[in-house]
Scaffold this motif. Structure first.
Motif, PDB file in Angstrom:
ATOM      1  N   CYS A  13       0.436  -1.300   0.269  1.00  0.00           N
ATOM      2  CA  CYS A  13       0.266   0.160   0.107  1.00  0.00           C
ATOM      3  C   CYS A  13       1.060   1.434  -0.134  1.00  0.00           C
ATOM      4  O   CYS A  13       0.147   2.174  -0.429  1.00  0.00           O
ATOM      5  N   VAL A  14       1.696   1.359   0.904  1.00  0.00           N
ATOM      6  CA  VAL A  14       2.633   2.132   0.835  1.00  0.00           C
ATOM      7  C   VAL A  14       3.724   2.370  -0.136  1.00  0.00           C
ATOM      8  O   VAL A  14       3.602   3.781  -1.356  1.00  0.00           O
ATOM      9  N   ARG A  15       4.056   1.582  -1.164  1.00  0.00           N
ATOM     10  CA  ARG A  15       4.350   1.436  -2.080  1.00  0.00           C
ATOM     11  C   ARG A  15       3.398   2.416  -3.140  1.00  0.00           C
ATOM     12  O   ARG A  15       4.532   3.040  -4.041  1.00  0.00           O
ATOM     13  N   TYR A  16       2.516   1.962  -2.988  1.00  0.00           N
ATOM     14  CA  TYR A  16       1.801   1.810  -3.983  1.00  0.00           C
ATOM     15  C   TYR A  16       0.998   4.272  -4.003  1.00  0.00           C
ATOM     16  O   TYR A  16       0.944   4.457  -5.368  1.00  0.00           O
ATOM     17  N   ILE A  17       0.920   3.996  -2.903  1.00  0.00           N
ATOM     18  CA  ILE A  17       0.732   5.256  -2.958  1.00  0.00           C
ATOM     19  C   ILE A  17       1.912   6.234  -3.214  1.00  0.00           C
ATOM     20  O   ILE A  17       1.981   7.954  -3.613  1.00  0.00           O
ATOM     21  N   GLN A  18       3.116   6.099  -2.988  1.00  0.00           N
ATOM     22  CA  GLN A  18       4.030   6.674  -3.263  1.00  0.00           C
ATOM     23  C   GLN A  18       4.556   6.606  -4.781  1.00  0.00           C
ATOM     24  O   GLN A  18       4.874   7.522  -5.516  1.00  0.00           O
ATOM     25  N   ASP A  19       4.342   5.101  -5.577  1.00  0.00           N
ATOM     26  CA  ASP A  19       4.081   5.542  -7.551  1.00  0.00           C
ATOM     27  C   ASP A  19       2.853   6.170  -7.394  1.00  0.00           C
ATOM     28  O   ASP A  19       4.018   6.936  -8.558  1.00  0.00           O
ATOM     29  N   GLN A  20       2.073   6.122  -6.779  1.00  0.00           N
ATOM     30  CA  GLN A  20       1.027   7.211  -7.460  1.00  0.00           C
ATOM     31  C   GLN A  20       1.755   8.056  -7.185  1.00  0.00           C
ATOM     32  O   GLN A  20       0.807   9.432  -7.921  1.00  0.00           O
ATOM     33  N   LYS A  21       1.512   8.507  -6.418  1.00  0.00           N
ATOM     34  CA  LYS A  21       2.379   9.983  -5.762  1.00  0.00           C
ATOM     35  C   LYS A  21       3.486  10.865  -7.644  1.00  0.00           C
ATOM     36  O   LYS A  21       3.581  12.280  -7.947  1.00  0.00           O
ATOM     37  N   LYS A  22       4.342   9.766  -7.301  1.00  0.00           N
ATOM     38  CA  LYS A  22       5.514  10.627  -8.004  1.00  0.00           C
ATOM     39  C   LYS A  22       4.640  10.628  -9.607  1.00  0.00           C
ATOM     40  O   LYS A  22       5.177  11.515 -10.761  1.00  0.00           O
ATOM     41  N   LYS A  23       3.908   9.715  -9.764  1.00  0.00           N
ATOM     42  CA  LYS A  23       3.407   9.735 -11.279  1.00  0.00           C
ATOM     43  C   LYS A  23       1.935  10.824 -11.820  1.00  0.00           C
ATOM     44  O   LYS A  23       2.324  11.566 -12.688  1.00  0.00           O
ATOM     45  N   LEU A  24       1.938  11.110 -10.148  1.00  0.00           N
ATOM     46  CA  LEU A  24       0.947  12.375 -10.381  1.00  0.00           C
ATOM     47  C   LEU A  24       1.711  14.498 -10.247  1.00  0.00           C
ATOM     48  O   LEU A  24       1.434  15.380 -10.510  1.00  0.00           O
ATOM     49  N   GLY A  25       2.405  13.771  -9.467  1.00  0.00           N
ATOM     50  CA  GLY A  25       3.497  14.864  -8.786  1.00  0.00           C
ATOM     51  C   GLY A  25       2.815  15.587  -8.173  1.00  0.00           C
ATOM     52  O   GLY A  25       2.909  16.987  -8.237  1.00  0.00           O
ATOM     53  N   ARG A  26       1.848  15.152  -7.159  1.00  0.00           N
ATOM     54  CA  ARG A  26       1.768  15.878  -6.633  1.00  0.00           C
ATOM     55  C   ARG A  26       0.349  15.182  -4.827  1.00  0.00           C
ATOM     56  O   ARG A  26       1.304  13.789  -5.067  1.00  0.00           O
ATOM     57  N   LYS A  27       0.051  15.706  -3.936  1.00  0.00           N
ATOM     58  CA  LYS A  27       0.011  14.390  -2.645  1.00  0.00           C
ATOM     59  C   LYS A  27      -1.783  14.645  -3.576  1.00  0.00           C
ATOM     60  O   LYS A  27      -2.295  15.037  -3.770  1.00  0.00           O
ATOM     61  N   LEU A  28      -1.449  12.371  -3.303  1.00  0.00           N
ATOM     62  CA  LEU A  28      -3.103  11.557  -3.169  1.00  0.00           C
ATOM     63  C   LEU A  28      -3.733  12.937  -2.223  1.00  0.00           C
ATOM     64  O   LEU A  28      -3.752  13.282  -1.244  1.00  0.00           O
ATOM     65  N   THR A  29      -5.026  12.779  -3.008  1.00  0.00           N
ATOM     66  CA  THR A  29      -6.008  13.529  -1.652  1.00  0.00           C
ATOM     67  C   THR A  29      -6.577  11.688  -1.171  1.00  0.00           C
ATOM     68  O   THR A  29      -5.884  10.836  -1.455  1.00  0.00           O
ATOM     69  N   ARG A  30      -7.268  12.738  -0.160  1.00  0.00           N
ATOM     70  CA  ARG A  30      -8.030  10.421   0.801  1.00  0.00           C
ATOM     71  C   ARG A  30      -8.761   9.759  -0.355  1.00  0.00           C
ATOM     72  O   ARG A  30      -8.448   8.642   0.239  1.00  0.00           O
ATOM     73  N   ALA A  31      -9.818  10.136  -1.262  1.00  0.00           N
ATOM     74  CA  ALA A  31     -10.403   9.177  -2.150  1.00  0.00           C
ATOM     75  C   ALA A  31      -9.384   8.747  -2.476  1.00  0.00           C
ATOM     76  O   ALA A  31      -9.114   7.494  -2.660  1.00  0.00           O
TER      77      ALA A  31
END
Length: 587
Positions: free
Chosen positions: A33-51
């Protein structure tokens, strides 16, 4: 869950709760889960929302379900052979396996329900995967080793195959025993005296033996128990006793003795200063455990069955002389009791007919004279004492007095016992041991400094070569060795079946023979480490070690499943070749 299944919380059941394996599934899920959130953050270039965090946690849990969930089910599958054990080994290890399986199932459910739910609420959209210092240190040392193994694949494979071969050779030379010998911190000496020893003689010898044992500085205190044959649950004659020797804490010993050398020193001093009795040295729990297993207090028992007591006695003596010369035979004693004088009274049938006497008349006279009969009471103030009529102790061993005993014939006639019966003292066995409706003798063996299996194999070969049993006689090797053979024979059947089931489960999950073989190759390599560990600790193979090997196989497969599953994820993301292997292995 344990209560409805009738499982109690005890040392064996609760001791099986390996929290490392239990939390393994949750660790894998949360790490992904942590790795997935980190990859998504790098891909979007920003902090992820709660959703987006909740969506990332959901996708990560679904992605890793095969590795974490299926891997833990495989760990459960490898424990199935333990439920097939019977006897004492089944009662010992089945509760452990049952508790472990229940814990794994509950942990599996929680890792895919509660853990993702909490992760979606706790993890932030700015989560970063930070390696601990220890893991960074391991990564620093492991990366060069990994590069070298990838650079020289043939040499790496040859090393792995050689390791498996060497591990097999080491395992074959380790020997085996039913359960490992534990240092209980105390000794139990089974002392055997001549069968015709009286209670007073036995007490006197026991006091001398206790004084000898107390003379050792390592001994804290000693207490003894002299058995009686009237106790049905623990039949022992007054010629047999158990001495329990409680030792001081090892840090308070003033000598360089080990447990083994201390036992040898005690036995040597007892044999020198208190001759006339034999000794079997053991430990309190171990001695009782042996008695529960085979009805004898020794580690190994050679049982000889046949119809004639004299022949059984001779065979036991001959076997003892051979076995005590085998290396590792600490204490070797015969179990068949010796002879003692017994009063024999045989009716004269013709004389009894002429007197009109019945067998009951003769038996009543002997019973009153030898055993005594209560004829009244003596009252002294408020106390009542029974009056028992019998002949004195000295007269009971005098044949002339016994022959003059009056035997009542009717109401007003008596005759001396010698006129209607012959009396004599005859040597006979004080006790006759039977098992499976057969008479038996036995040789009791306590081992020191050697495993059970190799000792029994050598001793059995020497006994069979030197002793030819007469027709109608046969020999059995029992004790720990018998239970070891039975438990291992069941494991040799059930363990391959469980591993085959695991093999099919892996193939069903990955649909690839190569990936299945790669995952399953983790098992023999992991077992090599277990064999090396036994060797370094100086331990032979035992049933408890076998249970440990079963658990190790499940963990090895779980690690392989996680690794290969991640390889497949990286391949789906477009990575190929050595870069895929290096990335997936170092993650």
């Amino acid at each position: 869950i344990m209560k409805p299944l009738g499982m109690s919380g005890n040392l064996m059941s609760l001791g099986a709760l390996d929290f490392g394996i239990i939390v393994d599934g949750t660790v894998i899920v949360l790490d992904n889960c942590v790795r997935y959130i980190q990859d998504q953050k790098k891909k979007l270039g920003r902090k992820l929302t709660r959703a987006e965090v909740q969506k990332a946690v959901y996708d990560a849990a679904v992605e890793i379900r095969l590795a974490a969930g299926f891997g833990e089910l495989i760990v459960v599958a490898v424990f199935l052979p333990i439920f097939g054990l019977i006897g004492i080994e089944g009662k010992t290890f089945a509760p452990m396996a049952g508790t472990f399986v229940i814990a794994i199932f509950c942990a599996l459910i929680l890792s895919f329900t509660t853990a993702p739910a909490l992760a979606s609420l706790i993890l932030s959209g700015d989560a970063e995967e930070k390696e601990p210092k220890f893991m960074q240190w391991i990564h620093h040392w492991y990366a060069p080793i990994l590069d070298k193994t990838i650079k020289h694949p043939k040499l790496t494979i040859a090393f792995a195959v050689a390791s498996i071969a060497i591990g097999g050779v080491l395992f074959a030379t380790r020997g085996a025993e039913f359960l490992p010998q534990l240092g209980e911190g105390s000794f139990a000496f089974h002392m055997i005296r001549p069968v015709n020893a009286s209670l007073d003689q036995s007490i006197a010898l026991q006091r001398k033996a206790d004084d000898v044992v107390k003379s050792f500085a390592e001994v804290d205190h000693v207490f003894s128990r002299i058995g009686t044959s009237e106790v049905a649950t623990d039949p022992m004659g007054v010629n047999v006793s158990d001495a329990y020797i409680i030792l001081k804490d090892r840090s308070k010993w003033s000598s360089d003795h080990s447990y083994e050398t201390l036992v040898n020193a005690m036995i040597a001093k007892l044999q020198k200063e208190v001759p006339g009795q034999n000794y079997l040295a053991s430990q309190p729990i171990q001695m009782r455990f042996n008695e529960l297993l085979e009805g004898t207090r020794a580690d190994v028992t050679v049982k000889i069955f046949g119809p004639e007591l004299e022949t059984l006695m001779r065979l036991a003596k001959d076997s003892k002389e051979i076995i005590e010369k085998v290396p590792g035979a600490g204490d070797v004693e015969e179990d068949l009791a010796g002879t003692s004088p017994v009063l024999r009274i045989e009716p004269k049938v013709a004389a009894m007919r002429s007197f009109g006497a019945a067998n009951s008349d003769l038996l009543d006279a002997v019973s009153i004279a030898m055993g005594g009969q209560e004829v009244g009471y003596l009252y002294e103030n408020d106390r009542k004492y029974p009056i028992v009529v019998r002949i004195s102790d000295d007269e009971r061993s005098d044949l002339e007095t016994i022959r003059e005993l009056p035997v009542a014939l009717g109401t007003a006639l008596t005759t001396p016992l010698g006129t209607i019966a012959t009396t004599s003292f005859a040597e006979t066995y004080g006790s006759i041991n039977r098992e499976d409706s057969n008479r038996r003798s036995a040789v009791l063996i306590n081992l020191r400094g050697r495993d059970t299996e190799s000792f029994v194999e050598e001793a059995k070969a020497k006994v069979e070569a030197a002793i030819k049993l007469p027709q109608g006689y046969y020999m059995e090797w029992g004790g720990n060795f018998k239970n070891l053979q039975e438990a291992r024979s069941r494991l040799l059947v059930l363990a391959p079946v469980a591993l085959l089931l695991v093999l099919l489960m892996i193939y069903a999950a990955f649909k690839s023979i190569k990936q299945t073989a790669l995952i399953f190759a983790c098992v023999p390599l992991a077992l090599v480490g277990g064999v090396v560990s036994l060797m370094l600790n100086g331990l032979p193979f035992s049933i408890s070690a076998g249970v440990g090997f079963i658990a190790l196989s499940g963990i090895a497969v779980l690690n392989g499943v996680v690794l290969v599953n991640y390889f497949n994820q990286l391949r789906a993301e477009g990575e190929r070749g050595l870069q895929l292997i290096r990335h997936g292995t170092l993650i």
